[in-house]
Design an enzyme around this catalytic site. Structure first.
Site, PDB file in Angstrom:
ATOM      1  N   ASP A 278     -55.571  84.943  75.865  1.00  0.00           N
ATOM      2  CA  ASP A 278     -55.437  86.382  75.830  1.00  0.00           C
ATOM      3  C   ASP A 278     -56.075  87.073  74.770  1.00  0.00           C
ATOM      4  O   ASP A 278     -56.864  88.113  74.738  1.00  0.00           O
ATOM      5  CB  ASP A 278     -54.419  87.158  76.313  1.00  0.00           C
ATOM      6  CG  ASP A 278     -53.286  86.987  75.536  1.00  0.00           C
ATOM      7  OD1 ASP A 278     -53.573  86.204  74.352  1.00  0.00           O
ATOM      8  OD2 ASP A 278     -52.237  87.475  75.567  1.00  0.00           O
TER       9      ASP A 278
ATOM     10  N   PRO B  52     -50.621  77.972  70.489  1.00  0.00           N
ATOM     11  CA  PRO B  52     -51.347  79.175  71.030  1.00  0.00           C
ATOM     12  C   PRO B  52     -51.183  80.296  70.067  1.00  0.00           C
ATOM     13  O   PRO B  52     -51.816  81.428  70.294  1.00  0.00           O
ATOM     14  CB  PRO B  52     -51.116  79.290  72.306  1.00  0.00           C
ATOM     15  CG  PRO B  52     -49.585  78.756  72.406  1.00  0.00           C
ATOM     16  CD  PRO B  52     -49.383  77.688  71.456  1.00  0.00           C
TER      17      PRO B  52
ATOM     18  N   TYR C  25     -44.147  85.180  72.998  1.00  0.00           N
ATOM     19  CA  TYR C  25     -44.010  83.715  72.405  1.00  0.00           C
ATOM     20  C   TYR C  25     -42.807  83.547  71.916  1.00  0.00           C
ATOM     21  O   TYR C  25     -42.409  84.255  70.969  1.00  0.00           O
ATOM     22  CB  TYR C  25     -45.178  83.316  71.582  1.00  0.00           C
ATOM     23  CG  TYR C  25     -46.280  83.328  72.261  1.00  0.00           C
ATOM     24  CD1 TYR C  25     -46.926  82.114  72.941  1.00  0.00           C
ATOM     25  CD2 TYR C  25     -47.637  84.360  71.997  1.00  0.00           C
ATOM     26  CE1 TYR C  25     -48.143  82.119  73.623  1.00  0.00           C
ATOM     27  CE2 TYR C  25     -48.748  84.308  72.601  1.00  0.00           C
ATOM     28  CZ  TYR C  25     -49.119  83.120  73.332  1.00  0.00           C
ATOM     29  OH  TYR C  25     -50.359  83.019  73.825  1.00  0.00           O
TER      30      TYR C  25
ATOM     31  N   ARG D 176     -50.291  93.365  76.298  1.00  0.00           N
ATOM     32  CA  ARG D 176     -51.589  93.189  77.212  1.00  0.00           C
ATOM     33  C   ARG D 176     -52.195  94.249  77.591  1.00  0.00           C
ATOM     34  O   ARG D 176     -51.928  95.496  77.463  1.00  0.00           O
ATOM     35  CB  ARG D 176     -51.073  92.339  78.555  1.00  0.00           C
ATOM     36  CG  ARG D 176     -50.262  90.957  78.034  1.00  0.00           C
ATOM     37  CD  ARG D 176     -51.177  90.026  77.369  1.00  0.00           C
ATOM     38  NE  ARG D 176     -52.676  89.691  78.245  1.00  0.00           N
ATOM     39  CZ  ARG D 176     -52.604  88.704  79.272  1.00  0.00           C
ATOM     40  NH1 ARG D 176     -51.484  88.165  79.417  1.00  0.00           N
ATOM     41  NH2 ARG D 176     -53.496  88.835  79.982  1.00  0.00           N
TER      42      ARG D 176
END
Length: 589
Positions: A49, A308, A239, A230
């Protein structure tokens, strides 16, 4: 009866970021290609993302950044939280705020947008649209057998139980971490895994935590969480570092969310809904080889994997495709020599190695045990996180010396803020023909040509005007040498002129014709290639010469690659060297 093999110039195995970005370039060069993908359709929910500033610059150069920036969450600030030291077991407290991006890193923002949407934007640039992708087609193997000299690579695949054979001039392995292309070539992923396990989830939180709509790093006594808001106003990605000894197979959504609640203490955290979640162990690996006979190339996760949290996976993968796509386009169009492809391996192997090294260090910062054993304080953690910003923005890539990257000792004396091998910087200028204030890089769209950017100084002065006239004559001869007779004069070697001083003192007829070529369907003079470093009516002064570190009294020439990396810097008096440079890899007419 066995069906004959399907032939194409470039076969792209995998429709992820790398494959689609390469396909955008091939579409712009009008090169025949095909994408085969094992999934049954376009990506619906992407796991990646984070869209770093360099990726935003790439989308802008393709002319597709506007919708992305409109839809995305813009990351502007980072909040750092750590365990409260005043009262034991008190929970977390905010320690500092920091800007997510230094202004000078890029004129573009760091944003968050789902990978599926990014893929859709790139697919909108494919001339064949979605028909360029053959879904439910699974690669079984690849071989460079040279049975067909024109199409020396054979790929075996299966679609709906039916065996298929493809033959291609070049094959791109963009098929992910479990790449069949890589395995078929016998190449291995070299590296290691740690015992650290993290969970990731996209959730809709009900919480009184004040920084839930900011990028935030939480380092508590219980563990660590990285918060990424987001797109939209509600969904957030966590995370979450899980306790030592946790096995990925033992992680459940319930255990992940219960652990996250403990990290947020004393704040309340409820999960109204969960859109997606997963758990993973951290590993850093890269392929031992990136190509086979310069006919099959690995890209993206097929040749490098990592954690990530730095937001590099999709971005670096996309930039692999960006790097090789224009090179294949030039070669297959008969404009460049095949040896140009050797620079893909030279450039992207080093990039992958540096990425793995960076990720190892960056990941350690998030490890509670490592911080305790090495005395990493909350303040030191925040400092290191901010320092890593240029790298994570994708702006630290610097390519080594090669036929398309010519580094000289004099470079910094000619243009002190331009670095050969790094991406071309930008600054505001005023377009000469219509007084529009704009970023100079907007005048260098990614349409497949090389750019010769000429900083000529103030041509209202006779010395500068004479110097520009002589340089333009030589550059015109150089451009003609590498341009096919049936193509526009700016289609291979394009040109951009940046003047200094008061643009109103210069008339259009004083601009050398080289910078106003006759182009396009109607064969009229193109007037959009000339700019001035001057005050605009509404946007102030960009001070471009200062930004690029060019002395107006001396001027400069900067050669910019189709992917916007700087290839060469030259004095205006040494313009002949530009022709010698292009001669190494472009095909003379």
């Amino acid at each position: 009866m066995i069906a004959p093999p399907e032939k194409t110039d470039v076969l792209i195995c995998g429709s992820g970021s790398a494959g689609l970005c390469a396909a955008v370039w091939l579409s712009r060069y009008n090169i025949p290609y095909k994408i085969i993908e094992r999934r049954d359709g376009p990506l619906k929910v992407g796991q990646a993302d984070g869209v770093q500033t360099r990726t935003v610059e790439i989308f802008d150069s393709f002319g597709i950044a506007e919708d992305m920036l409109k839809e995305a969450y813009h990351v502007l600030e980072i909040a750092f939280w750590s365990a409260s030291e005043e009262v034991k077991d008190r929970g977390i407290k905010r320690t500092r705020y920091a800007a997510d991006k230094e202004t000078e890193i890029s004129h573009q923002p760091h944003v968050i947008l789902n990978q599926a949407r990014l893929n859709a934007l790139m697919m909108s640039q494919l001339k064949e649209g979605s028909s360029a992708i053959e879904y439910e087609c699974e690669v079984k193997g690849v071989e460079v057998d040279n049975v067909d000299e024109d199409y020396p690579v054979k790929v075996e695949a299966v679609k709906n139980g039916v065996h298929r054979t493809y033959r291609a001039k070049y094959v791109l392995g963009c098929d992910g971490a479990h790449s069949v292309i890589r395995k078929s070539l016998g190449y291995k992923m070299v590296g290691d895994s740690s015992d650290a396990v993290w969970g990731v989830m996209d959730i809709y939180p009900r919480t009184n935590f004040p920084d839930i709509r900011k990028k935030a790093v939480l380092n508590s006594a219980t563990g660590n969480i990285l918060i990424i808001p987001r797109e939209g106003d509600s969904m957030v990605r966590f995370y979450t570092e899980l306790p030592a000894g946790t096995k990925v197979s033992d992680v459940s959504l319930e255990s992940l969310q219960e652990h996250a609640k403990k990290v947020f203490k004393p704040y309340e955290m409820e999960f109204a809904d969960t859109a997606w979640w997963s758990a993973y162990s951290i590993g850093q690996r890269r392929a031992d080889f990136f190509h086979k006979d310069h006919r099959v190339f690995l890209t993206g996760d097929a040749c490098h994997t990592h954690s990530p949290k730095a937001g590099q996976g999709m971005n670096v993968s996309l930039q692999d495709g960006h790097n090789i796509g224009w090179k294949l386009g030039m070669i297959l169009n008969g404009l460049a020599k095949p040896e140009l492809l050797e620079t893909y391996v030279l450039e992207r192997e080093r990039t992958a190695t540096e990425l793995i090294d960076f990720d190892r260090g960056f990941t350690k910062l998030f490890n509670s045990k490592y911080r305790q054993e090495n005395g990493v304080t909350a303040e030191h953690f925040a400092e290191q996180f901010v320092k890593a910003g240029r790298y994570t923005a994708g702006q630290a890539v610097q390519y080594d010396e090669s036929p398309i990257t010519v580094i000289a000792e004099e470079d910094k004396k000619v243009a002190s803020n331009v670095t050969v091998g790094m991406r071309f910087p930008t600054a505001q200028v005023v377009r000469f023909c219509d007084a529009k204030a704009m970023q100079l890089v907007k005048g260098l769209p990614a349409d497949g040509q090389w750019y010769v950017v000429v900083f000529a100084g103030d041509i209202s002065q006779s010395a500068a005007k004479s110097r520009l006239g002589k340089a333009a004559q030589v550059l015109d001869q150089i451009a003609q040498r590498f341009t096919p007779a049936d193509r526009d004069p700016d289609s291979v070697v394009d040109r951009v002129l940046v003047l200094a001083g008061d643009r109103k003192k210069v008339e259009q007829e004083e601009i050398p014709e080289f910078f106003t070529p006759v182009t396009g369907k109607w064969k009229i003079n193109c007037l959009t290639k000339v700019y001035a470093d001057d005050e605009s009516y509404n946007s102030g002064h960009g001070h471009a010469y200062e930004a690029f570190g060019v002395d107006p009294a001396e001027g400069a020439i900067v050669v910019v690659r189709p992917d916007h990396y700087v290839a060469k810097v030259s004095k205006l008096s040494e313009v002949e060297a530009i022709g010698d440079f292009f001669q190494k890899f472009l095909i003379s007419r």
